[in-house]
Design a protein around this motif. Structure first.
Motif, mmCIF file in Angstrom:
data_model
loop_
_atom_site.group_PDB
_atom_site.id
_atom_site.type_symbol
_atom_site.label_atom_id
_atom_site.label_comp_id
_atom_site.label_asym_id
_atom_site.label_seq_id
_atom_site.Cartn_x
_atom_site.Cartn_y
_atom_site.Cartn_z
ATOM 1 N N PRO A 241 0.821 -1.220 0.000
ATOM 2 C CA PRO A 241 0.000 0.000 0.000
ATOM 3 C C PRO A 241 0.859 1.277 0.000
ATOM 4 N N GLY A 242 1.955 1.259 0.721
ATOM 5 C CA GLY A 242 2.852 2.418 0.736
ATOM 6 C C GLY A 242 3.496 2.641 -0.612
ATOM 7 N N LEU A 243 3.897 1.549 -1.262
ATOM 8 C CA LEU A 243 4.483 1.649 -2.600
ATOM 9 C C LEU A 243 3.469 2.219 -3.573
ATOM 10 N N ARG A 244 2.245 1.708 -3.533
ATOM 11 C CA ARG A 244 1.180 2.246 -4.388
ATOM 12 C C ARG A 244 1.016 3.748 -4.176
ATOM 13 N N ALA A 245 1.023 4.157 -2.908
ATOM 14 C CA ALA A 245 0.787 5.567 -2.582
ATOM 15 C C ALA A 245 1.872 6.470 -3.163
#
Length: 97
Positions: free
Chosen positions: A72-76
């Motif tokens: 999720p952090g990478l996506r963000a």
């Protein structure tokens, strides 16, 4: 679309090393970033897309001592970088890419 990176006339300045990594990743591998952002969250497709970005992420990590990002952090960070690139490029055709 993410191919807007190719039409970027003025380089974007990153606010921190993590954003620099994200901008580099989107500029270097827009198709793989698009695949990640299009994938459903917490699926095998997402895992494959994130794995495909591994070499690009590693190459773009200069200046980042330690990067610990979950998916999720990478996506963000990649979504924000893609948005910054897309909004920095003038829309020459008047339509969406």
């Amino acid at each position: 679309g993410l191919n807007a990176a190719a039409r970027l006339k003025t380089p974007l300045s990153a606010r921190d090393p993590m954003e620099a990594m994200a901008l580099c990743t989107v500029m270097t591998s827009p198709a793989n970033v698009a695949q990640l952002l299009k994938s459903e969250v917490a699926t095998g497709e997402e895992a494959e897309a994130a794995e495909a970005l591994g070499p690009t992420l590693n190459a773009c990590l200069s200046g980042v001592d330690k990067a610990e990002l979950n998916r999720p952090g990478l996506r963000a960070v990649l979504a924000l970088a893609a948005w910054r690139i897309a909004t920095a490029v003038p829309n020459e055709g008047g339509g969406a890419d």
